[in-house]
Motif scaffolding. Structure first.
Motif, PDB file in Angstrom:
ATOM      1  N   GLU A   1      -3.265  12.576  12.741  1.00  0.00           N
ATOM      2  CA  GLU A   1      -3.943  12.560  11.439  1.00  0.00           C
ATOM      3  C   GLU A   1      -3.378  11.456  10.544  1.00  0.00           C
TER       4      GLU A   1
ATOM      5  N   ASP B   1       0.996   4.098  -2.876  1.00  0.00           N
ATOM      6  CA  ASP B   1       0.714   5.488  -2.493  1.00  0.00           C
ATOM      7  C   ASP B   1       1.797   6.421  -3.041  1.00  0.00           C
TER       8      ASP B   1
ATOM      9  N   ARG C   1       0.831  -1.204   0.000  1.00  0.00           N
ATOM     10  CA  ARG C   1       0.000   0.000   0.000  1.00  0.00           C
ATOM     11  C   ARG C   1       0.868   1.257   0.000  1.00  0.00           C
TER      12      ARG C   1
ATOM     13  N   ALA D   1      -5.494   8.277   8.957  1.00  0.00           N
ATOM     14  CA  ALA D   1      -5.427   8.003   7.510  1.00  0.00           C
ATOM     15  C   ALA D   1      -4.955   6.572   7.257  1.00  0.00           C
TER      16      ALA D   1
ATOM     17  N   TYR E   1       1.074   9.434  -5.661  1.00  0.00           N
ATOM     18  CA  TYR E   1       1.420  10.797  -5.265  1.00  0.00           C
ATOM     19  C   TYR E   1       2.404  11.429  -6.248  1.00  0.00           C
TER      20      TYR E   1
ATOM     21  N   TYR F   1       0.081  13.110   4.319  1.00  0.00           N
ATOM     22  CA  TYR F   1       0.117  13.095   5.783  1.00  0.00           C
ATOM     23  C   TYR F   1       1.555  12.930   6.290  1.00  0.00           C
TER      24      TYR F   1
ATOM     25  N   GLY G   1      -7.628   4.083   7.330  1.00  0.00           N
ATOM     26  CA  GLY G   1      -8.537   4.127   6.187  1.00  0.00           C
ATOM     27  C   GLY G   1      -7.830   3.711   4.909  1.00  0.00           C
ATOM     28  N   THR G   2      -8.230   4.349   3.804  1.00  0.00           N
ATOM     29  CA  THR G   2      -7.667   3.984   2.497  1.00  0.00           C
ATOM     30  C   THR G   2      -7.050   5.176   1.782  1.00  0.00           C
ATOM     31  N   GLN G   3      -6.945   6.316   2.470  1.00  0.00           N
ATOM     32  CA  GLN G   3      -6.400   7.511   1.821  1.00  0.00           C
ATOM     33  C   GLN G   3      -4.914   7.344   1.497  1.00  0.00           C
ATOM     34  N   ASN G   4      -4.456   8.121   0.526  1.00  0.00           N
ATOM     35  CA  ASN G   4      -3.032   8.142   0.210  1.00  0.00           C
ATOM     36  C   ASN G   4      -2.276   8.768   1.393  1.00  0.00           C
ATOM     37  N   LEU G   5      -1.253   8.077   1.879  1.00  0.00           N
ATOM     38  CA  LEU G   5      -0.563   8.510   3.098  1.00  0.00           C
ATOM     39  C   LEU G   5       0.530   9.550   2.858  1.00  0.00           C
TER      40      LEU G   5
ATOM     41  N   LYS H   1      -4.766  -0.064  -8.589  1.00  0.00           N
ATOM     42  CA  LYS H   1      -5.036   1.216  -7.912  1.00  0.00           C
ATOM     43  C   LYS H   1      -5.618   2.246  -8.885  1.00  0.00           C
TER      44      LYS H   1
END
Length: 516
Positions: A477, A187, A183, A481, A191, A491, A484-488, A237
């Motif tokens: 934060e 990411d 993952r 994240a 990005y 952050y 969840g599944t957000q792009n890290l 993805k």
């Protein structure tokens, strides 16, 4: 009398004479499947990048070495990190004791990166960073410092290794379980495709697979199988293979068997072109295998260390004749210590002499059409494809690693190689043949253990001066994240810019992902 049986390190039998290649060679450089090179003019247009790998002690000391290498003609930087940095521990962690600054530079926070690249314009140089489990964090630090320099981050270029699969198979500097690690990698792909489009987001590495004891065929097969897994993960993805595949690069070893290594590089390009095409790549740029080479560290001997200059020269020449895009040549003293400045200079001069005095850059793929080279290229491809087919049948590289398949294959080859040396079947000059009484030792490079105390003091000062509430908010934060599944990446970048430490960021993700 029976003919003597001679074979390559991968067990491919070498005939006494070759009268024709298995298939005629009518390909041109720069054209699919790129066997002869990814550029039409190759080194006639520009030489490969001479990228010397360096990093040790503190950021201050490594910065001095980088300025020295740049003054001597190095074209790009390559950063070695110490073990605690590689596995997500700050220098003041108990497990960092005895390892701080030893095999690379100690990086605890953005402050260290600011010192490491002090006086170096990041928009004007390419930087390669050999970092995997903490690659996203180190990339975020590099981007943060480039922004502080006023750089347009869409224009900065370089490479992070970011190849976690080979860590499980061969090297060992992983932190999180495979799925969570994948993952983080995807990411970074996502990005960078938007924010840092010139950055090579992964360097898929055969180097460490070979250093762990694999054959040339296994290095080729396992590396490309891992590459295929990364391609599929990125496609899942939702990334466009014609875009992100252009930002993938590879990192290969170059060992002693001169012709086998050249054939390996040629086979790798051809195989990767077909793999990418089968997965939907239509843009020629997305089908090209671009690679960095490092000469074989495990081939260097502590006995008669000056002999290593010849080994490195032989390996460097093979890499160039195989069409590498960039090259690191090892120091003659690296079986004993990190390279001294004198050894690093000889290693760089080796590349410069090959580039400017040997004539090998005057024409593209000068060994093309050789009966031996063309047949050997075909044979390496066929042998590697058998491994890839078996890994595909297992469900891909992640499954093969989880079932210990790659690890066992590498261990078997390493054992056989060591047996061959100890029995004398494989001659190593100065080790099991042509030995001598050891002469006076050469000067060695040593990193003092007091480096850790210096890093601990810097960490104390950092934690006293930074905005700790901003750090805690950023880490909180990041933790949410990660659940969840957000792009890290955004952050991690925010946390880095608040001067959260590498260990704090790694621990935040450990608390969600667990350890492997």
């Amino acid at each position: 009398m029976l003919d003597k049986k001679i074979s390559t390190s991968s067990g491919i039998v070498i005939r006494e004479v070759y009268t024709k290649a298995d298939k005629p060679m009518n390909e041109l450089p720069g054209e699919f499947p790129f066997t002869r090179g990814i550029q039409k003019d190759m080194y006639r247009g520009r030489p490969w990048t001479m990228r010397q790998y360096a990093g040790f002690s503190t950021a201050e000391e490594s910065n001095k070495r980088y300025h020295y290498l740049l003054s001597q003609g190095t074209m790009g930087l390559s950063v070695a990190f110490d073990l605690p940095t590689q596995i997500g521990y700050d220098s003041d962690h108990d497990l960092a004791d005895g390892e701080v600054g030893k095999v690379g530079v100690a990086i605890d926070s953005l402050k260290d990166i600011e010192i490491l690249f002090n006086g170096i314009d990041l928009q004007k140089i390419t930087t390669s960073m050999t970092i995997n489990a903490t690659a996203a964090t180190l990339l975020a630090m590099y981007i943060a410092f480039a922004k502080k320099q006023g750089a347009d981050i869409s224009q900065i270029s370089g490479t992070i290794q970011n190849d976690i699969l080979k860590e499980y198979a061969a090297r060992g500097t992983y932190i999180y379980p495979p799925q969570q690690s994948m993952r983080l990698i995807t990411d970074v792909f996502e990005y960078c495709s938007h924010e840092v489009p010139k950055w090579n987001t992964i360097s898929i590495s055969g180097y460490h697979i070979r250093e762990a004891g694999s054959t040339a065929v296994q290095e080729l097969a396992f590396t490309l199988a891992n590459g295929k897994t990364y391609l599929k993960a990125a496609i899942e993805k939702g990334l466009d293979i014609n875009v992100f595949s252009k930002r993938l690069s590879f990192f290969f070893n170059c060992h002693n068997n001169f012709f086998e290594e050249i054939a390996k590089f040629r086979a790798a390009r051809r195989m990767w072109a077909h793999i990418t095409k089968e997965l939907g790549a239509t843009d020629p740029g997305a089908q090209k295998l671009r690679f960095h080479t490092q000469t074989g560290g495990s081939t260097l001997t502590a006995q008669q260390p000056m002999n290593n200059i010849v080994r490195v020269t032989n390996q460097a020449m093979a890499a160039v004749l195989g069409g590498t895009q960039s090259l690191h040549t090892n120091g003659y003293d690296e079986a004993l210590s990190l390279p001294t400045e004198a050894a690093a200079k000889v290693a760089l001069r080796t590349q410069q002499i090959i580039a400017y005095e040997s004539g090998v850059t005057d024409t593209v793929d000068p060994l093309a059409g050789s009966y031996f080279i063309e047949t050997l290229t075909d044979e390496l491809e066929a042998a590697a494809q058998l491994y890839i087919d078996k890994i595909d049948a297992m469900g891909g590289s992640v499954k093969a690693i989880e079932q210990d398949y790659m690890q066992q294959e590498i261990a078997r080859s390493a054992y056989q190689h060591q047996n061959d040396i100890e029995s004398g079947q494989q001659i190593v000059v100065g080790v099991n043949r042509f030995t001598q009484e050891e002469e006076k030792g050469i000067e060695l490079f040593r990193v003092d253990d007091s480096i850790r105390l210096m890093q601990i003091e810097k960490l104390k000062q950092l934690r006293a001066e930074r905005d700790n509430s901003a750090v805690q908010k950023a880490l909180s934060e990041l933790k949410q994240a990660a659940k969840g599944t957000q792009n890290l990446m955004p952050y991690i970048l925010t946390a880095v810019e608040c001067y959260a430490t590498l260990g704090e960021i790694a621990n935040t993700m450990r608390s969600v992902f667990g350890e492997y």
